[in-house]
Design a protein around this motif. Structure first.
Motif, PDB file in Angstrom:
ATOM      1  N   ARG A 165      47.178  71.175  42.958  1.00 50.66           N
ATOM      2  CA  ARG A 165      48.419  72.277  43.673  1.00 50.66           C
ATOM      3  C   ARG A 165      47.250  72.639  44.122  1.00 50.66           C
ATOM      4  O   ARG A 165      47.930  73.500  45.723  1.00 50.66           O
ATOM      5  N   ALA A 166      46.242  73.257  44.210  1.00 46.62           N
ATOM      6  CA  ALA A 166      45.305  73.135  45.688  1.00 46.62           C
ATOM      7  C   ALA A 166      45.134  72.781  46.375  1.00 46.62           C
ATOM      8  O   ALA A 166      44.035  73.163  47.729  1.00 46.62           O
ATOM      9  N   MET A 167      45.224  71.607  46.225  1.00 50.26           N
ATOM     10  CA  MET A 167      45.686  70.310  47.940  1.00 50.26           C
ATOM     11  C   MET A 167      46.660  70.245  47.961  1.00 50.26           C
ATOM     12  O   MET A 167      46.650  68.584  48.274  1.00 50.26           O
ATOM     13  N   LYS A 168      48.045  70.811  47.892  1.00 53.60           N
ATOM     14  CA  LYS A 168      49.115  70.449  48.407  1.00 53.60           C
ATOM     15  C   LYS A 168      48.873  69.801  49.813  1.00 53.60           C
ATOM     16  O   LYS A 168      48.906  70.443  50.971  1.00 53.60           O
ATOM     17  N   VAL A 169      49.953  69.032  49.831  1.00 53.56           N
ATOM     18  CA  VAL A 169      49.937  68.243  52.015  1.00 53.56           C
ATOM     19  C   VAL A 169      51.637  68.423  51.516  1.00 53.56           C
ATOM     20  O   VAL A 169      52.506  68.727  50.486  1.00 53.56           O
ATOM     21  N   GLY A 170      52.160  69.706  52.443  1.00 50.26           N
ATOM     22  CA  GLY A 170      53.632  70.018  52.771  1.00 50.26           C
ATOM     23  C   GLY A 170      54.026  69.650  53.155  1.00 50.26           C
ATOM     24  O   GLY A 170      54.205  67.969  53.898  1.00 50.26           O
ATOM     25  N   LYS A 171      55.816  69.319  53.491  1.00 52.63           N
ATOM     26  CA  LYS A 171      56.610  68.362  54.263  1.00 52.63           C
ATOM     27  C   LYS A 171      57.038  68.030  54.948  1.00 52.63           C
ATOM     28  O   LYS A 171      56.656  66.148  55.549  1.00 52.63           O
ATOM     29  N   GLU A 172      56.532  68.663  55.916  1.00 50.43           N
ATOM     30  CA  GLU A 172      56.395  68.209  57.234  1.00 50.43           C
ATOM     31  C   GLU A 172      55.027  67.407  57.510  1.00 50.43           C
ATOM     32  O   GLU A 172      55.081  66.714  58.876  1.00 50.43           O
ATOM     33  N   VAL A 185      64.126  69.328  50.812  1.00 50.03           N
ATOM     34  CA  VAL A 185      63.702  67.856  50.126  1.00 50.03           C
ATOM     35  C   VAL A 185      63.007  67.983  48.591  1.00 50.03           C
ATOM     36  O   VAL A 185      62.494  68.912  48.781  1.00 50.03           O
ATOM     37  N   VAL A 186      63.407  67.218  47.920  1.00 46.83           N
ATOM     38  CA  VAL A 186      62.767  67.213  46.544  1.00 46.83           C
ATOM     39  C   VAL A 186      61.244  66.213  46.403  1.00 46.83           C
ATOM     40  O   VAL A 186      61.650  65.723  46.964  1.00 46.83           O
ATOM     41  N   ILE A 187      60.131  67.431  46.373  1.00 51.77           N
ATOM     42  CA  ILE A 187      59.223  67.470  47.027  1.00 51.77           C
ATOM     43  C   ILE A 187      58.601  66.236  46.183  1.00 51.77           C
ATOM     44  O   ILE A 187      57.931  64.933  46.810  1.00 51.77           O
ATOM     45  N   ASP A 188      58.675  66.133  44.744  1.00 54.38           N
ATOM     46  CA  ASP A 188      58.378  64.835  43.866  1.00 54.38           C
ATOM     47  C   ASP A 188      58.619  63.513  44.241  1.00 54.38           C
ATOM     48  O   ASP A 188      58.348  62.459  44.621  1.00 54.38           O
ATOM     49  N   ASP A 189      59.911  63.825  44.921  1.00 59.26           N
ATOM     50  CA  ASP A 189      60.989  62.341  45.685  1.00 59.26           C
ATOM     51  C   ASP A 189      59.898  61.683  47.010  1.00 59.26           C
ATOM     52  O   ASP A 189      60.098  61.024  47.628  1.00 59.26           O
ATOM     53  N   LEU A 190      59.640  63.199  47.992  1.00 64.23           N
ATOM     54  CA  LEU A 190      59.076  62.808  49.574  1.00 64.23           C
ATOM     55  C   LEU A 190      57.816  62.202  49.285  1.00 64.23           C
ATOM     56  O   LEU A 190      57.248  61.485  49.514  1.00 64.23           O
ATOM     57  N   TYR A 191      57.036  62.975  48.012  1.00 63.66           N
ATOM     58  CA  TYR A 191      55.667  62.085  47.557  1.00 63.66           C
ATOM     59  C   TYR A 191      55.826  60.095  47.113  1.00 63.66           C
ATOM     60  O   TYR A 191      54.609  59.186  48.255  1.00 63.66           O
ATOM     61  N   ALA A 192      56.781  60.019  46.235  1.00 62.92           N
ATOM     62  CA  ALA A 192      56.860  59.108  45.845  1.00 62.92           C
ATOM     63  C   ALA A 192      57.783  58.248  47.198  1.00 62.92           C
ATOM     64  O   ALA A 192      57.428  56.983  47.640  1.00 62.92           O
ATOM     65  N   TYR A 193      58.747  58.820  48.007  1.00 66.00           N
ATOM     66  CA  TYR A 193      58.770  58.030  49.273  1.00 66.00           C
ATOM     67  C   TYR A 193      57.990  57.770  50.065  1.00 66.00           C
ATOM     68  O   TYR A 193      57.616  56.311  50.634  1.00 66.00           O
ATOM     69  N   ALA A 194      57.155  58.658  50.924  1.00 64.73           N
ATOM     70  CA  ALA A 194      56.104  58.272  51.311  1.00 64.73           C
ATOM     71  C   ALA A 194      54.896  57.091  50.997  1.00 64.73           C
ATOM     72  O   ALA A 194      54.736  57.206  51.991  1.00 64.73           O
ATOM     73  N   GLY A 195      54.820  57.712  49.598  1.00 66.53           N
ATOM     74  CA  GLY A 195      53.588  56.815  49.272  1.00 66.53           C
ATOM     75  C   GLY A 195      54.282  55.033  49.006  1.00 66.53           C
ATOM     76  O   GLY A 195      53.272  53.547  50.048  1.00 66.53           O
ATOM     77  N   ARG A 196      55.694  54.821  49.430  1.00 69.50           N
ATOM     78  CA  ARG A 196      55.725  53.521  49.563  1.00 69.50           C
ATOM     79  C   ARG A 196      56.099  53.072  50.991  1.00 69.50           C
ATOM     80  O   ARG A 196      55.954  51.664  50.864  1.00 69.50           O
ATOM     81  N   ARG A 197      56.593  53.593  51.631  1.00 72.21           N
ATOM     82  CA  ARG A 197      57.019  53.304  52.489  1.00 72.21           C
ATOM     83  C   ARG A 197      55.506  53.540  53.361  1.00 72.21           C
ATOM     84  O   ARG A 197      55.152  51.958  54.039  1.00 72.21           O
ATOM     85  N   ILE A 198      54.448  53.595  53.036  1.00 75.20           N
ATOM     86  CA  ILE A 198      52.861  54.030  53.630  1.00 75.20           C
ATOM     87  C   ILE A 198      52.402  52.474  53.058  1.00 75.20           C
ATOM     88  O   ILE A 198      51.669  51.778  53.903  1.00 75.20           O
ATOM     89  N   GLY A 199      52.580  52.944  51.699  1.00 76.42           N
ATOM     90  CA  GLY A 199      52.136  51.347  50.956  1.00 76.42           C
ATOM     91  C   GLY A 199      52.862  50.238  51.414  1.00 76.42           C
ATOM     92  O   GLY A 199      52.007  48.723  51.871  1.00 76.42           O
ATOM     93  N   ASN A 200      54.203  49.634  52.446  1.00 80.93           N
ATOM     94  CA  ASN A 200      54.989  49.232  52.738  1.00 80.93           C
ATOM     95  C   ASN A 200      53.996  47.729  54.481  1.00 80.93           C
ATOM     96  O   ASN A 200      53.767  47.231  54.451  1.00 80.93           O
ATOM     97  N   LEU A 201      53.778  49.515  54.997  1.00 85.35           N
ATOM     98  CA  LEU A 201      52.989  49.545  56.483  1.00 85.35           C
ATOM     99  C   LEU A 201      51.814  49.144  55.922  1.00 85.35           C
ATOM    100  O   LEU A 201      51.120  47.682  57.351  1.00 85.35           O
ATOM    101  N   ILE A 202      51.105  49.202  54.985  1.00 92.32           N
ATOM    102  CA  ILE A 202      49.894  48.584  55.399  1.00 92.32           C
ATOM    103  C   ILE A 202      49.005  47.745  54.342  1.00 92.32           C
ATOM    104  O   ILE A 202      48.252  46.975  54.238  1.00 92.32           O
TER     105      ILE A 202
END
Length: 376
Positions: free
Chosen positions: A244-251, A44-61
């Motif tokens: 970069r030293a604190m990145k979180v993986g796709k999984e 997956v494109v990681i930048d897109d994944l981070y943006a998606y995950a942020g939106r999804r979590i934001g919507n949930l909370i």
């Protein structure tokens, strides 16, 4: 008691301490595990994944956006760095070159909140280029103490909501958040282990840092609930710098999203009922030298534990020695031992894998008592 760790020659653990980083925090659900495997097996494109995950979590909370992180502590660091750099990529890439000329980087924290949670909270601020300014005293503080500490160089106010902090005579989160809002200063709330994912954002906090692996019981991860999309975007930009030293993986990112979805839906709960904990307390209370009670979490959360007070003369050893004995053997039992120095430990039922583990703890306490009294 055999598992993947004991098969590898590591000591098996019964966790009656809490969702502690030193014990692997928590266990995940089957659904989160399946998500981890599927996400790890694809690209997956990681930048897109981070943006998606942020939106999804934001919507949930109920927030405008969120930034996924590798942990709650990483969230503190990235929030502070993002306030220094804003949306300027060159500042992000040259943060430490900039710092000698940046004066507005003071982060105010209550003295009673400047704790070591396994690592000093101050280090998380300093990694990001912030400078810690303490307000108030360890045995008491007020919002006026925080306001008096504000200068033209104040970058943010950090409020730590944790059992590690001094609870006595400290201002509540709401009053600190309202003060920050009135003064126009960003407020960061460290709510790593908190169970309410909405309350601090609803109070007006700009950043609220959560662990993904504690109350949420997700993979090793975290997220920061952000008041605006711009704040979240600026945090995500830090992944091109110190992040970069604190990145979180796709999984772990997708596993976190699934864990938050399950948590909001009312998913995983402790396999140990309150009735079973009460029966455990009654049985342990019959051991000579043990006095038990059901207590509420010291930080005010709706968490109940069994407290065991030891009378060394009757039980045969003091609480600190009991803690050491419980951690010996093929299966180490870790309890909540913050008050062992004054004679008590507590059993937290939430991280236990089954009611059987409570029975093992009870039996071990009986064995230790018997051994300490010459086998009697």
């Amino acid at each position: 008691m055999e598992n993947i760790y004991s098969k590898s020659g590591l000591q098996a653990v019964i966790n009656a301490s809490g969702r502690m980083t030193k014990l692997g925090v928590s266990t995940i659900s089957k659904g989160v595990g399946e998500t981890l495997v599927e996400a790890a097996g694809n690209y997956v494109v990681i930048d897109d994944l981070y943006a998606y995950a942020g939106r999804r979590i934001g919507n949930l909370i109920g927030t405008a956006d969120a930034c996924v992180t590798s942990s709650a502590s990483a969230g503190i660091a990235l929030a502070v760095a993002s306030l220094i750099c804003g949306g300027n990529l060159q500042k992000v890439k040259h943060l430490y070159d900039l710092l000698p000329s940046v004066t507005k980087r003071e982060v105010i924290i209550l003295k009673g909140h400047n704790v070591d949670f396994g690592a000093p909270v101050a280090e998380m601020v300093q990694i990001a280029g912030g400078k810690i300014v303490e307000a108030g005293y360890a045995n008491g503080a007020s919002v006026e103490d925080i306001e008096q500490a504000v200068t033209k160089d104040t970058l943010a106010i950090l409020f730590v909501k944790s059992h590690h902090c001094v609870q006595k005579e400290m201002p509540e989160a709401r009053s600190v958040i309202e003060l920050a809002e009135r003064l126009g200063i960003p407020c960061i709330v460290d709510a790593a282990a908190e169970e309410d994912l909405k309350i601090y954002a609803a109070m007006g906090a700009d950043f609220v840092c959560y662990s993904g692996a504690k109350a949420i019981e997700g993979p090793t991860s975290g997220f920061v609930a952000c008041k605006t999309k711009e704040l979240a975007d600026n945090m995500r930009l830090q992944y091109k710098g110190i992040g970069r030293a604190m990145k979180v993986g796709k999984e772990c990112t997708m596993g976190l999203v699934t864990a938050v979805e399950e948590y909001i839906a009312g998913g995983k709960t402790s396999p140990v009922s309150k009735e079973k904990l009460e029966r455990f307390a009654a049985c342990v209370g019959e051991i000579p030298g043990c006095k038990t009670s059901i207590i509420k979490d010291e930080a005010g959360r709706e968490i109940f534990r069994c407290k065991i007070d030891f009378n060394p003369q009757q039980y045969g050893m003091n609480a600190k020695d009991v803690v050491r004995e419980l951690q010996r053997g093929d299966v180490a039992i870790f309890t909540r031992d913050y008050q062992a120095n004054i004679g008590s430990i507590a059993i937290d039922p939430r991280p236990l894998n089954s009611e059987k583990e409570l029975d093992i703890i009870e039996q071990r306490l009986k064995e230790i008592h018997k051994s300490a009294n010459g086998g009697k």
